[in-house]
Design a protein around this motif. Structure first.
Motif, mmCIF file in Angstrom:
data_model
loop_
_atom_site.group_PDB
_atom_site.id
_atom_site.type_symbol
_atom_site.label_atom_id
_atom_site.label_comp_id
_atom_site.label_asym_id
_atom_site.label_seq_id
_atom_site.Cartn_x
_atom_site.Cartn_y
_atom_site.Cartn_z
ATOM 1 N N SER A 270 18.723 34.250 10.405
ATOM 2 C CA SER A 270 18.271 35.272 9.770
ATOM 3 C C SER A 270 18.449 34.597 7.818
ATOM 4 N N SER A 271 20.049 34.144 7.697
ATOM 5 C CA SER A 271 20.246 34.139 6.266
ATOM 6 C C SER A 271 21.630 33.456 6.305
ATOM 7 N N GLN A 272 21.696 32.651 5.006
ATOM 8 C CA GLN A 272 22.776 31.831 5.387
ATOM 9 C C GLN A 272 23.598 32.273 3.328
ATOM 10 N N LYS A 273 24.473 32.778 3.083
ATOM 11 C CA LYS A 273 25.181 32.042 1.844
ATOM 12 C C LYS A 273 26.195 30.842 2.155
ATOM 13 N N LEU A 274 26.157 29.156 1.382
ATOM 14 C CA LEU A 274 26.723 28.155 1.808
ATOM 15 C C LEU A 274 27.478 27.820 0.710
ATOM 16 N N LEU A 275 26.910 28.273 0.144
ATOM 17 C CA LEU A 275 27.392 27.793 -1.978
ATOM 18 C C LEU A 275 27.990 28.141 -2.880
ATOM 19 N N TYR B 236 34.119 18.954 -5.077
ATOM 20 C CA TYR B 236 34.024 18.955 -4.085
ATOM 21 C C TYR B 236 33.972 20.727 -3.479
ATOM 22 N N ILE B 237 32.797 20.947 -2.760
ATOM 23 C CA ILE B 237 32.890 22.488 -2.346
ATOM 24 C C ILE B 237 33.258 22.772 -1.245
ATOM 25 N N LEU B 238 33.453 21.818 -0.309
ATOM 26 C CA LEU B 238 34.148 22.201 0.961
ATOM 27 C C LEU B 238 35.749 22.289 0.163
ATOM 28 N N ASN B 239 36.740 21.331 0.080
ATOM 29 C CA ASN B 239 37.574 20.931 -0.145
ATOM 30 C C ASN B 239 38.264 21.985 -1.441
ATOM 31 N N GLN B 240 37.348 23.248 -1.359
ATOM 32 C CA GLN B 240 37.751 24.418 -2.697
ATOM 33 C C GLN B 240 38.804 25.549 -1.437
ATOM 34 N N PRO B 241 39.912 26.305 -1.743
ATOM 35 C CA PRO B 241 40.740 27.019 -1.023
ATOM 36 C C PRO B 241 40.075 27.625 -1.329
ATOM 37 N N GLY B 242 39.665 28.178 -2.063
ATOM 38 C CA GLY B 242 38.610 29.694 -1.602
ATOM 39 C C GLY B 242 36.818 29.868 -1.004
ATOM 40 N N GLY C 183 29.529 20.359 9.638
ATOM 41 C CA GLY C 183 28.523 21.239 10.281
ATOM 42 C C GLY C 183 27.348 21.690 9.149
ATOM 43 N N LEU C 184 28.819 22.190 8.265
ATOM 44 C CA LEU C 184 28.039 22.687 7.069
ATOM 45 C C LEU C 184 27.047 21.433 6.021
ATOM 46 N N HIS C 185 27.349 20.176 6.688
ATOM 47 C CA HIS C 185 26.468 19.521 5.636
ATOM 48 C C HIS C 185 25.029 19.587 6.660
ATOM 49 N N CYS C 186 25.204 18.792 8.241
ATOM 50 C CA CYS C 186 23.860 19.257 8.506
ATOM 51 C C CYS C 186 23.206 20.213 7.813
ATOM 52 N N LEU C 187 23.778 21.268 7.927
ATOM 53 C CA LEU C 187 22.923 22.980 7.474
ATOM 54 C C LEU C 187 22.418 22.338 6.193
ATOM 55 N N LEU D 267 29.196 26.332 14.367
ATOM 56 C CA LEU D 267 28.950 27.322 13.077
ATOM 57 C C LEU D 267 28.748 28.569 13.672
ATOM 58 N N SER D 268 27.435 28.152 13.481
ATOM 59 C CA SER D 268 26.738 29.546 14.619
ATOM 60 C C SER D 268 27.580 30.581 15.813
ATOM 61 N N GLU D 269 28.685 30.043 16.661
ATOM 62 C CA GLU D 269 28.711 30.540 17.910
ATOM 63 C C GLU D 269 29.642 32.103 17.486
ATOM 64 N N PRO D 270 29.904 32.278 16.518
ATOM 65 C CA PRO D 270 30.980 33.086 16.281
ATOM 66 C C PRO D 270 29.811 34.884 16.347
ATOM 67 N N ALA D 271 28.864 34.459 15.825
ATOM 68 C CA ALA D 271 27.356 35.753 15.977
ATOM 69 C C ALA D 271 26.851 35.805 17.209
#
Length: 275
Positions: free
Chosen positions: A148-153, A253-259, A218-222, A16-20
């Motif tokens: 330094s920051s995140q938005k995950l929900l 389940y938020i990770l299944n949401q298309p948006g 990866g998101l569940h690990c976060l 997940l962090s690879e692009p940054a």
């Protein structure tokens, strides 16, 4: 947590962090023959990415964990880049390289201040920086990066804001009462240790649906890293809603949401060694 489980978690979140991280590496301007110190080197991903971008550099990776050093060696060997990189076991608080050994130091998520028993790699950031300055050549650079920051929900800003007020979401900063040791004040650390020509830049990794199994893991690990110990510090309603939207068996389940969209950021601080 076993060594294997921890390494798997690092690999999952690293996707997940690879692009940054790779965006940050684009700005380093490393030259052929440069000797680079990667500390802590973790699972070897950053060394691999550096060599992909700068194939003519020589990297020394340092980590305190034997399991991660072994894993990193195997990873680089499989990528046929082991000849450009060596990994050794050492404590970043006690590096014993000779003066003026390196042209560049890469230190990502390794300078979090705090006691090692809490999992903080750096007990004394000033001492570590002075030592890094000693082993870096005049005109060389030291790059220090922090998550330094995140938005995950997405869609649940109130719940995420409440969770982010808890102790576990603010480790290790929660336990460090000295404002100047907050990681976003790294330029002050640089100034106090003699580094010059300081620059700061933040890089983002965007996360968006559809998410594959690796992204979800990866998101569940976060989620676990930030909020697994937060239940006692939020209301029952907040915790119940959080567990509902992060439960793979729930229709919410938020990770299944298309948006679904989220992001995380890394901030890089670079200082020049002038002796």
């Amino acid at each position: 947590m076993t060594d294997t489980t921890y390494i798997k978690a690092l690999e999952s979140t690293g996707r997940l962090s690879e692009p940054a991280i790779k965006k940050a590496m684009q700005l380093l301007k490393l030259n052929k023959g440069h000797r680079v110190l990667d500390v802590p080197s973790g699972t070897g991903s950053h060394a691999l990415w550096l060599l992909e971008k700068y194939p003519d550099i020589k990297i020394t990776g340092v980590d305190i964990a034997q399991a991660q050093v072994n894993y990193a060696k195997e990873k680089l060997s499989k990528a046929h880049k082991s000849g450009c990189c060596e990994f050794i076991i050492a404590d970043m608080n006690k590096l014993e390289f000779a003066d003026n050994t390196f042209d560049f130091v890469w230190c990502c998520d390794g300078l979090w201040p705090g006691p090692q028993e809490m999992g903080c790699p750096a007990e004394k950031p000033y001492d570590i920086l002075k030592n890094l300055e000693r082993i870096t050549k005049t005109g060389g650079k030291i790059a220090v990066l922090f998550w330094s920051s995140q938005k995950l929900l997405p869609g649940y800003p109130f719940i995420e804001a409440k969770l982010n007020t808890t102790k576990s979401a603010n480790m290790p900063s929660f336990y460090e009462s000295t404002p100047e040791l907050y990681f976003m004040r790294t330029p002050e650390w640089f100034q106090k240790t003699g580094l010059q020509n300081i620059s700061v830049q933040t890089f983002a990794s965007d996360i968006s649906a559809p998410l594959n199994k690796v992204n979800k893991k990866g998101l569940h690990c976060l989620f676990d890293m930030f909020w697994s110990a937060s239940e006692a510090e939020v209301s029952k309603d907040i915790w119940n809603k959080y567990t509902e939207i992060t439960n793979p068996q729930s229709d919410k389940y938020i990770l299944n949401q298309p948006g679904y969209t989220g992001f995380l950021t890394y901030t890089m601080f670079i200082g020049e060694v002038v002796k």
